[in-house]
Design an enzyme around this catalytic site. Sequence first.
Site, PDB file in Angstrom:
ATOM      1  NE  ARG A 164      -3.829  30.193  21.904  1.00 50.84           N
ATOM      2  CZ  ARG A 164      -2.854  30.018  22.794  1.00 50.84           C
ATOM      3  NH1 ARG A 164      -1.667  30.583  22.617  1.00 50.84           N
ATOM      4  NH2 ARG A 164      -3.026  29.247  23.837  1.00 50.84           N
ATOM      5  CB  SER A 238     -10.412  28.325  22.622  1.00 55.74           C
ATOM      6  OG  SER A 238     -10.013  27.386  23.569  1.00 55.74           O
ATOM      7  CD  GLU A 334      -7.500  30.414  19.907  1.00 56.55           C
ATOM      8  OE1 GLU A 334      -7.665  30.693  21.109  1.00 56.55           O
ATOM      9  OE2 GLU A 334      -7.208  29.276  19.501  1.00 56.55           O
TER      10      GLU A 334
HETATM   11  C1  LIG Z   1     -10.738  20.588  19.442  1.00 53.85           C
HETATM   12  C2  LIG Z   1      -9.729  21.685  19.163  1.00 53.85           C
HETATM   13  C3  LIG Z   1      -8.820  22.058  20.143  1.00 53.85           C
HETATM   14  C4  LIG Z   1      -7.881  23.077  19.903  1.00 53.85           C
HETATM   15  N1  LIG Z   1      -6.997  23.401  20.896  1.00 53.85           N
HETATM   16  C5  LIG Z   1      -6.078  24.375  20.686  1.00 53.85           C
HETATM   17  C6  LIG Z   1      -5.128  24.712  21.703  1.00 53.85           C
HETATM   18  O1  LIG Z   1      -5.100  24.119  22.788  1.00 53.85           O
HETATM   19  N2  LIG Z   1      -4.236  25.707  21.447  1.00 53.85           N
HETATM   20  C7  LIG Z   1      -4.216  26.362  20.253  1.00 53.85           C
HETATM   21  O2  LIG Z   1      -3.364  27.252  20.096  1.00 53.85           O
HETATM   22  N3  LIG Z   1      -5.087  26.049  19.262  1.00 53.85           N
HETATM   23  C8  LIG Z   1      -6.015  25.084  19.446  1.00 53.85           C
HETATM   24  N4  LIG Z   1      -6.910  24.776  18.458  1.00 53.85           N
HETATM   25  C9  LIG Z   1      -6.872  25.519  17.184  1.00 53.85           C
HETATM   26  C10 LIG Z   1      -6.075  24.808  16.058  1.00 53.85           C
HETATM   27  O3  LIG Z   1      -5.837  23.479  16.393  1.00 53.85           O
HETATM   28  C11 LIG Z   1      -4.731  25.491  15.794  1.00 53.85           C
HETATM   29  O4  LIG Z   1      -4.927  26.847  15.492  1.00 53.85           O
HETATM   30  C12 LIG Z   1      -3.972  24.837  14.631  1.00 53.85           C
HETATM   31  O5  LIG Z   1      -2.661  25.350  14.563  1.00 53.85           O
HETATM   32  C13 LIG Z   1      -4.656  25.018  13.284  1.00 53.85           C
HETATM   33  O6  LIG Z   1      -4.012  24.170  12.352  1.00 53.85           O
HETATM   34  P1  LIG Z   1      -4.673  23.820  10.957  1.00 53.85           P
HETATM   35  O7  LIG Z   1      -3.671  23.092  10.151  1.00 53.85           O
HETATM   36  O8  LIG Z   1      -5.971  23.126  11.159  1.00 53.85           O
HETATM   37  O9  LIG Z   1      -4.919  25.277  10.381  1.00 53.85           O
HETATM   38  P2  LIG Z   1      -6.102  25.770   9.435  1.00 53.85           P
HETATM   39  O10 LIG Z   1      -7.349  25.896  10.246  1.00 53.85           O
HETATM   40  O11 LIG Z   1      -6.159  24.924   8.230  1.00 53.85           O
HETATM   41  O12 LIG Z   1      -5.592  27.222   9.057  1.00 53.85           O
HETATM   42  C14 LIG Z   1      -5.560  28.235  10.033  1.00 53.85           C
HETATM   43  C15 LIG Z   1      -5.042  29.549   9.397  1.00 53.85           C
HETATM   44  O13 LIG Z   1      -3.692  29.391   8.994  1.00 53.85           O
HETATM   45  C16 LIG Z   1      -3.534  29.556   7.583  1.00 53.85           C
HETATM   46  N5  LIG Z   1      -2.559  28.536   7.154  1.00 53.85           N
HETATM   47  C17 LIG Z   1      -2.618  27.209   7.425  1.00 53.85           C
HETATM   48  N6  LIG Z   1      -1.510  26.593   6.964  1.00 53.85           N
HETATM   49  C18 LIG Z   1      -0.740  27.557   6.382  1.00 53.85           C
HETATM   50  C19 LIG Z   1       0.547  27.555   5.740  1.00 53.85           C
HETATM   51  N7  LIG Z   1       1.268  26.427   5.596  1.00 53.85           N
HETATM   52  N8  LIG Z   1       1.026  28.732   5.270  1.00 53.85           N
HETATM   53  C20 LIG Z   1       0.330  29.887   5.421  1.00 53.85           C
HETATM   54  N9  LIG Z   1      -0.898  29.943   6.012  1.00 53.85           N
HETATM   55  C21 LIG Z   1      -1.411  28.800   6.492  1.00 53.85           C
HETATM   56  C22 LIG Z   1      -4.913  29.361   7.009  1.00 53.85           C
HETATM   57  O14 LIG Z   1      -5.073  30.052   5.801  1.00 53.85           O
HETATM   58  C23 LIG Z   1      -5.800  29.917   8.116  1.00 53.85           C
HETATM   59  O15 LIG Z   1      -5.856  31.316   8.051  1.00 53.85           O
HETATM   60  C24 LIG Z   1      -7.857  23.743  18.661  1.00 53.85           C
HETATM   61  C25 LIG Z   1      -8.766  23.342  17.643  1.00 53.85           C
HETATM   62  C26 LIG Z   1      -9.680  22.326  17.893  1.00 53.85           C
HETATM   63  C27 LIG Z   1     -10.631  21.914  16.811  1.00 53.85           C
END
Ligand SMILES: Cc1cc2nc3c(=O)[nH]c(=O)nc-3n(C[C@H](O)[C@H](O)[C@H](O)COP(=O)(O)OP(=O)(O)OC[C@H]3O[C@@H](n4cnc5c(N)ncnc54)[C@H](O)[C@@H]3O)c2cc1C
Length: 338
Positions: A164, A238, A334
């Site tokens: 992570r 998580s 995380e």
């Molecule tokens: C129900 C649920 C289940 C989940 N299960 C998992 C799992 O099984 N495994 C896992 O690893 N994660 C899991 N996650 C966490 C999440 O889905 C991941 O971390 C995902 O990659 C976040 O994507 P996002 O587009 O929503 O990012 P955001 O929440 O919008 O951003 C996350 C971070 O990345 C930065 N960021 C986003 N896009 C960019 C970009 N293009 N360039 C530079 N910085 C950027 C943001 O500034 C922020 O700091 C889960 C979340 C939920 C709600």
Amino acid sequence: MDIKNNFSLKQFNTFGVDVKAKFLTFLEKEVDIKEVFDSEEFKNNPHIFLGEGSNVLFVNDFEGIVVVNKLKGIEILREDEENVWLKIASGESWHDIVLFTVEKKYWGIENMALIPGTVGAAPIQNIGAYGMEIKDVIEDVFTFNIETSEKKIFSKDECKFGYRESVFKNELKDKYFISEIVMKLSKNPKPNVSYKVLRDHIDKNSIDASDIKKISDAVIAIRQSKLPDPKILGSAGSFFKNVFIEKDVLKKLIEKYPDMPNFEEGDGTYKIPAGWLIEMCDWKGKIVGRAGVYEKQALVVVNHGGATGMEIKILVDDIIDSVQQKFGLTLVPEVNII
Ligand SMILES: Cc1cc2nc3c(=O)[nH]c(=O)nc-3n(C[C@H](O)[C@H](O)[C@H](O)COP(=O)(O)OP(=O)(O)OC[C@H]3O[C@@H](n4cnc5c(N)ncnc54)[C@H](O)[C@@H]3O)c2cc1C
């Protein structure tokens, strides 16, 4: 480029926390990136990029500009007999891309179905699930330097992937915008079903593990039975990372807690599931005001409706304190706390 003022972020984070951004804009096309970076609102204020907001907790209003990534596109960069290289724009939905690869029978990310969020956020914390991580398939990460607007391609090694973790979550945090990624997937079947929960589900339901669609359907079924749907119950999945400890620390803990689950890692450390530690501190299913810990999975902190980011943060800190006091182990979030 349309920049909105004083805009609610409630629909832009899966916790459903109702904070405001001083400025908010959408990035629809790659050619607009420079225009966003050159804007006064970007140059003179803190910034944050957002995909689907599924890995963030806003504790306060954001006194800067939020850039919501909507860049779309997928292309086959090249292919040979065995592999295919896909170039994908960072604003694509991760789950949609998994479904696309499953339909095409390109192997490598099927165990990561139903992870919320965008493709561009996936390398930032090296997303993973059920024995797979994005680092295993990623080839290149295309970025823009925020200060110079110059393009830079990060190789897999330069991304410094860990559990992570990546360079983008650490020393280069907020320094680059990820615009595209390249993944190398296999055309030959490469089922990876050794992860215990997945293996048990496959055995119990006599699922044909040579069928990529059946594996991703199995993952989807497991996830739906264990994790809250953010559309119904706000969360960021998580909240904490698992804990890794040395053998001597494990030995002392096992004397006191013989049932403590532990998994030997290749590097000589042992993984302790953070969910178990939290459960042992009696947090599972607990409701504290409008926030709480999910009843089916202690790793997941939830918003039962109307909780502020600060209420959720206070609960998170209390969980960390109680695990520290009982086990002497430090839980690390995380989720990005902003
Ligand atoms: C129900 C649920 C289940 C989940 N299960 C998992 C799992 O099984 N495994 C896992 O690893 N994660 C899991 N996650 C966490 C999440 O889905 C991941 O971390 C995902 O990659 C976040 O994507 P996002 O587009 O929503 O990012 P955001 O929440 O919008 O951003 C996350 C971070 O990345 C930065 N960021 C986003 N896009 C960019 C970009 N293009 N360039 C530079 N910085 C950027 C943001 O500034 C922020 O700091 C889960 C979340 C939920 C709600």
